[in-house]
Design an enzyme around this catalytic site. Structure first.
Site, short mmCIF file in Angstrom:
data_model
loop_
_atom_site.label_atom_id
_atom_site.label_comp_id
_atom_site.label_asym_id
_atom_site.label_seq_id
_atom_site.Cartn_x
_atom_site.Cartn_y
_atom_site.Cartn_z
N SER A 121 13.75 -6.38 -3.11
CA SER A 121 13.26 -6.54 -4.48
C SER A 121 14.27 -7.31 -5.32
O SER A 121 13.97 -7.70 -6.44
CB SER A 121 13.00 -5.18 -5.11
OG SER A 121 14.10 -4.34 -4.94
N HIS A 142 7.11 -8.80 -0.42
CA HIS A 142 7.53 -7.80 -1.41
C HIS A 142 6.35 -6.93 -1.80
O HIS A 142 5.43 -7.38 -2.48
CB HIS A 142 8.12 -8.52 -2.63
CG HIS A 142 8.67 -7.61 -3.66
ND1 HIS A 142 8.72 -7.93 -5.00
CD2 HIS A 142 9.21 -6.37 -3.57
CE1 HIS A 142 9.24 -6.93 -5.67
NE2 HIS A 142 9.55 -5.97 -4.83
N GLU A 154 4.10 -10.03 -3.02
CA GLU A 154 4.65 -11.37 -3.24
C GLU A 154 5.10 -11.92 -1.89
O GLU A 154 5.83 -11.24 -1.15
CB GLU A 154 5.83 -11.31 -4.21
CG GLU A 154 5.41 -11.03 -5.64
CD GLU A 154 6.58 -10.94 -6.59
OE1 GLU A 154 6.50 -11.51 -7.69
OE2 GLU A 154 7.59 -10.26 -6.26
N ASN A 192 9.08 -8.78 -10.65
CA ASN A 192 10.23 -8.04 -11.17
C ASN A 192 10.96 -8.77 -12.29
O ASN A 192 11.59 -8.14 -13.14
CB ASN A 192 11.22 -7.72 -10.04
CG ASN A 192 10.76 -6.52 -9.21
OD1 ASN A 192 9.85 -5.81 -9.62
ND2 ASN A 192 11.39 -6.31 -8.07
N1 3HC Z 1 1.47 7.17 -1.60
C1 3HC Z 1 0.18 6.97 -1.27
N2 3HC Z 1 -0.84 7.09 -2.15
C2 3HC Z 1 -0.53 7.47 -3.40
C3 3HC Z 1 0.79 7.71 -3.81
C4 3HC Z 1 1.82 7.55 -2.85
N3 3HC Z 1 3.11 7.73 -3.14
N4 3HC Z 1 0.78 8.07 -5.11
C5 3HC Z 1 -0.51 8.04 -5.51
N5 3HC Z 1 -1.29 7.68 -4.48
C6 3HC Z 1 -2.74 7.48 -4.51
C7 3HC Z 1 -3.50 8.77 -4.68
O1 3HC Z 1 -3.78 9.37 -3.42
C8 3HC Z 1 -4.75 8.29 -5.35
O2 3HC Z 1 -5.60 7.72 -4.36
P1 3HC Z 1 -7.20 7.64 -4.56
O3 3HC Z 1 -7.47 6.80 -5.77
O4 3HC Z 1 -7.65 7.01 -3.29
O5 3HC Z 1 -7.66 9.05 -4.73
C9 3HC Z 1 -4.28 7.15 -6.25
O6 3HC Z 1 -3.05 6.70 -5.69
C10 3HC Z 1 -4.06 7.61 -7.66
O7 3HC Z 1 -3.11 8.68 -7.61
P2 3HC Z 1 -3.15 9.99 -8.52
O8 3HC Z 1 -4.55 10.27 -8.92
O9 3HC Z 1 -2.37 11.05 -7.82
O10 3HC Z 1 -2.23 9.62 -9.74
P3 3HC Z 1 -2.38 8.47 -10.78
O11 3HC Z 1 -3.80 8.12 -11.04
O12 3HC Z 1 -1.51 8.91 -11.88
O13 3HC Z 1 -1.73 7.22 -10.05
C11 3HC Z 1 0.03 5.78 -9.47
C12 3HC Z 1 -0.43 7.23 -9.58
C13 3HC Z 1 -0.77 5.08 -8.37
C14 3HC Z 1 1.50 5.79 -9.11
C15 3HC Z 1 -0.25 5.07 -10.83
O14 3HC Z 1 0.36 5.79 -11.86
C16 3HC Z 1 0.23 3.65 -10.88
O15 3HC Z 1 -0.41 2.73 -10.40
N6 3HC Z 1 1.41 3.45 -11.49
C17 3HC Z 1 2.00 2.13 -11.64
C18 3HC Z 1 2.76 1.80 -10.41
C19 3HC Z 1 3.41 0.46 -10.52
O16 3HC Z 1 3.35 -0.26 -11.49
N7 3HC Z 1 4.09 0.09 -9.42
C20 3HC Z 1 4.86 -1.14 -9.34
C21 3HC Z 1 6.29 -0.84 -9.56
S1 3HC Z 1 7.32 -2.24 -9.41
C22 3HC Z 1 7.78 -2.26 -7.78
O17 3HC Z 1 7.44 -1.39 -7.01
C23 3HC Z 1 8.62 -3.39 -7.33
C24 3HC Z 1 9.99 -2.96 -6.96
O18 3HC Z 1 10.64 -4.03 -6.33
C25 3HC Z 1 10.79 -2.53 -8.17
#
Ligand code: 3HC
Length: 293
Positions: A121, A142, A154, A192
């Site tokens: 990342s 990524h 990415e 990022n």
């Molecule tokens: N692993 C697998 N599946 C997961 C999970 C995990 N760790 N966490 C959540 N899920 C799944 C759930 O099973 C659920 O699946 P479904 O829709 O098929 O039932 C779905 O995701 C939604 O989960 P929840 O209902 O438990 O919870 P939320 O609706 O609050 O969603 C979230 C949780 C998916 C984490 C959501 O809050 C989200 O999309 N957040 C933003 C995440 C984001 O922006 N990520 C990018 C970060 S930047 C990055 O990673 C880059 C790095 O280089 C820094």
């Protein structure tokens, strides 16, 4: 081309690596997950087990599909077992010395045609590619956290990446159900470079006492209809990862916009990295008292 792909190696089964291995296995690839010791393999497996069980309990996967996925997943503590891998994704910790060690081994062990991808990342894909005798076959791939959920990947190309490699990786990304976006190897790539300074700005607002952690996250969530606020997102991706991205942006551009917040730096120094250590902006804390710099 991609149809000939069979065996995919994933090196490193932390939160990202385990998610990436799961995504490939769910898409029908045979996956071999590599970790440094049995305890790390077990942690990676339990991460995948949890995620797959959740999918079954929510009716997203049948028991039969789950068994098929399990049968396609194997694990090892020896990188030598990647000698017949067609495609390898590296997802080890974000340290260039660790990545260099992995890529030197992969370059020696894997057949010359094997494409090697890094999930970095914050590190330079060009520098990683240049360590190998096959820079034209090295890309960044990524993923975003949580890898099984987030659609974007990415595909990071360097000045050395071959056209054919980009085509194959783009096709692989689509086959695993992701939306690939090709980007150049610049600090922070695209996502990022946008996202992490935004998280850093949220930390600054908090640090200055403009609002509480909860208020900052609520405001950002509601303002842009986001699934989570920036401080919760920092906890999810890891404060150390956010800091590493800020520091490479600063190194590359020397722009004051990219100076890391002192609080972010102090929390990382204190080992408060978010979910992975159980303490972060929200993680492991009630809303009060606030963390001190
Ligand atoms: N692993 C697998 N599946 C997961 C999970 C995990 N760790 N966490 C959540 N899920 C799944 C759930 O099973 C659920 O699946 P479904 O829709 O098929 O039932 C779905 O995701 C939604 O989960 P929840 O209902 O438990 O919870 P939320 O609706 O609050 O969603 C979230 C949780 C998916 C984490 C959501 O809050 C989200 O999309 N957040 C933003 C995440 C984001 O922006 N990520 C990018 C970060 S930047 C990055 O990673 C880059 C790095 O280089 C820094």
């Amino acid at each position: 081309m991609v149809q000939e792909f069979d065996k995919v190696g994933v090196v490193g089964l932390g939160a990202m690596g385990a998610g990436i291995a799961e995504v490939f296995a769910r898409a029908g690839f045979n996956v071999i997950g590599v970790e440094i010791d049995q305890a790390a393999v077990d942690r990676g497996r339990s991460h995948m087990d949890k995620s797959l069980s959740r999918a079954v309990s929510k009716g997203k996967l049948t028991e039969e599909e789950r068994s098929g996925i399990d049968a396609r997943l194997t694990f090892t503590t020896s990188r030598e077992d990647l000698a017949d891998a067609d495609f390898v994704v590296e997802a080890v910790p974000e340290r260039m010395d660790v990545k260099k060690d992995v890529f030197a081994d992969l370059d020696r062990i894997c057949p010359p045609g094997t494409i090697l991808a890094t999930n970095t990342s914050s590190l330079s894909v060009t520098e990683i590619a240049a360590l190998t005798g096959r820079p034209e076959k090295v890309v960044g791939l990524h993923f975003f956290n949580p890898a099984p959920v987030m659609k974007l990947v990415e595909v990071i190309t360097t000045v050395s990446t071959g056209e054919e490699t980009v085509d194959v990786v783009t096709e692989v990304a689509k086959r695993i159900g992701k939306t690939p976006v090709a980007v150049g190897d610049r600090a922070g790539f695209v996502a990022n470079a946008l996202l992490v300074p935004y998280i850093n700005d949220a930390v600054r607002l908090y640090e200055r006492g403009i609002a509480t952690r909860a208020e900052i996250d609520a405001a950002a969530k509601k303002a842009a209809d986001l699934p989570m606020g920036p401080l919760a997102l920092a906890d999810l991706v890891g404060l150390d990862v956010c800091l590493a991205v800020m520091d490479v942006l600063w190194e590359e551009y020397r722009d004051p916009r990219f100076t890391a917040s002192p609080l972010l730096r102090r929390m990382v120094a204190a080992g408060q990295l978010g979910r992975k250590t159980g303490l972060g902006f929200h993680e492991g804390r009630s809303e009060e008292p606030e963390p001190r710099a």
